[in-house]
Design a protein around this motif. Structure first.
Motif, PDB file in Angstrom:
ATOM      1  N   ASP A 109       0.938  -0.950  -0.232  1.00 16.94           N
ATOM      2  CA  ASP A 109      -0.195   0.579  -0.269  1.00 16.94           C
ATOM      3  C   ASP A 109       0.861   1.373   0.249  1.00 16.94           C
ATOM      4  O   ASP A 109       0.279   2.340  -1.064  1.00 16.94           O
ATOM      5  N   LEU A 110       2.172   1.170   0.639  1.00 17.06           N
ATOM      6  CA  LEU A 110       3.000   2.057   0.947  1.00 17.06           C
ATOM      7  C   LEU A 110       3.714   2.418  -0.502  1.00 17.06           C
ATOM      8  O   LEU A 110       3.472   4.467  -1.129  1.00 17.06           O
ATOM      9  N   ILE A 111       4.240   1.420  -1.684  1.00 24.77           N
ATOM     10  CA  ILE A 111       5.004   1.956  -2.321  1.00 24.77           C
ATOM     11  C   ILE A 111       3.572   2.422  -3.495  1.00 24.77           C
ATOM     12  O   ILE A 111       4.143   3.048  -4.195  1.00 24.77           O
ATOM     13  N   ILE A 112       2.401   2.165  -3.624  1.00 24.45           N
ATOM     14  CA  ILE A 112       1.180   2.323  -4.634  1.00 24.45           C
ATOM     15  C   ILE A 112       1.200   3.871  -3.886  1.00 24.45           C
ATOM     16  O   ILE A 112       1.442   4.814  -4.999  1.00 24.45           O
ATOM     17  N   ARG A 113       1.140   4.391  -3.227  1.00 24.22           N
ATOM     18  CA  ARG A 113       0.996   5.417  -3.042  1.00 24.22           C
ATOM     19  C   ARG A 113       1.949   6.298  -2.789  1.00 24.22           C
ATOM     20  O   ARG A 113       2.336   7.762  -3.715  1.00 24.22           O
ATOM     21  N   ILE A 114       3.441   5.939  -2.768  1.00 22.80           N
ATOM     22  CA  ILE A 114       4.963   6.599  -2.950  1.00 22.80           C
ATOM     23  C   ILE A 114       4.342   6.870  -4.704  1.00 22.80           C
ATOM     24  O   ILE A 114       4.973   7.741  -5.128  1.00 22.80           O
ATOM     25  N   ALA A 115       4.313   5.793  -5.215  1.00 26.57           N
ATOM     26  CA  ALA A 115       4.801   6.193  -6.984  1.00 26.57           C
ATOM     27  C   ALA A 115       3.280   6.938  -7.559  1.00 26.57           C
ATOM     28  O   ALA A 115       3.691   8.139  -7.701  1.00 26.57           O
ATOM     29  N   PHE A 116       1.962   6.935  -6.735  1.00 25.33           N
ATOM     30  CA  PHE A 116       1.260   7.668  -6.999  1.00 25.33           C
ATOM     31  C   PHE A 116       0.904   9.719  -6.208  1.00 25.33           C
ATOM     32  O   PHE A 116       0.791  10.739  -6.774  1.00 25.33           O
ATOM     33  N   TYR A 117       1.934   9.852  -5.642  1.00 25.82           N
ATOM     34  CA  TYR A 117       2.571  11.005  -4.908  1.00 25.82           C
ATOM     35  C   TYR A 117       3.104  11.260  -6.426  1.00 25.82           C
ATOM     36  O   TYR A 117       2.842  12.793  -6.414  1.00 25.82           O
ATOM     37  N   VAL A 118       3.689  10.892  -6.954  1.00 28.94           N
ATOM     38  CA  VAL A 118       3.978  11.622  -8.305  1.00 28.94           C
ATOM     39  C   VAL A 118       3.368  11.713  -9.535  1.00 28.94           C
ATOM     40  O   VAL A 118       2.969  13.110 -10.186  1.00 28.94           O
TER      41      VAL A 118
END
Length: 175
Positions: free
Chosen positions: A45-54
């Motif tokens: 979940d965190l890596i997906i949010r980090i990706a979507f941050y950009v």
């Protein structure tokens, strides 16, 4: 490519925007690569949010690039508005599950699960990407030098190719 373009002229706004677009695309792909090695649900979940941050800002950054490339100063307010939408979705990304609800586990990796407002984001994205295409096609019809016409045609071709990145959004809906 981003480093090469920014190195060529760091003071040029179009070079900075294009380089940021390159770096954001790299960030997106790097996050997906990292996601293949994660095991826990919280990490996924965190890596997906980090990706979507950009990822949230890539379509708006592309629109901004098109506006700068075509030297369309009257579009500046639309550019600012597009980034405002991006900021709203960025806040939703980190503060709720209205934008990204979680993740889907496919055999090839993890992708976001759309939240309630994800479709609204896509409508805005497609508006701005289509607006950029409209501006590019409009510029092709204008009388300009042969060199400028060629640049705009290549921009149109690049836009057409980049448009296919939108296919990735279908995966967020489980397709």
């Amino acid at each position: 490519l981003g480093f090469l373009v920014i190195y060529k002229n760091i003071n040029s706004p179009i070079n900075r925007i294009f380089s940021l677009l390159c770096f954001e695309t790299l960030h997106w792909q790097l996050c997906w690569f990292i996601s293949y090695f994660l095991a826990g649900d919280a990490a996924k979940d965190l890596i997906i949010r980090i990706a979507f941050y950009v990822i949230i800002f890539i379509p708006f950054k592309y629109y901004h690039f098109a506006v700068l490339f075509l030297k369309l100063l009257p579009e500046k307010n639309y550019v600012k508005l597009s980034y405002s939408f991006g900021i709203v979705f960025l806040v939703l990304l980190w503060s709720s599950k209205l934008f990204i609800e979680g993740f889907r586990d496919f055999w090839w990796g993890y992708y976001p699960r759309e939240g309630l407002l994800f479709s609204f984001y896509l409508v805005i994205v497609f508006f701005y990407i289509t607006r950029a295409l409209f501006l590019i096609l409009q510029a092709i019809r204008e009388k300009k030098s042969a060199v400028d016409q060629n640049k705009i045609r290549f921009m149109a071709l690049a836009h057409f190719i980049y448009y296919f990145a939108a296919i990735e959004y279908a995966i967020d809906y489980g397709v």
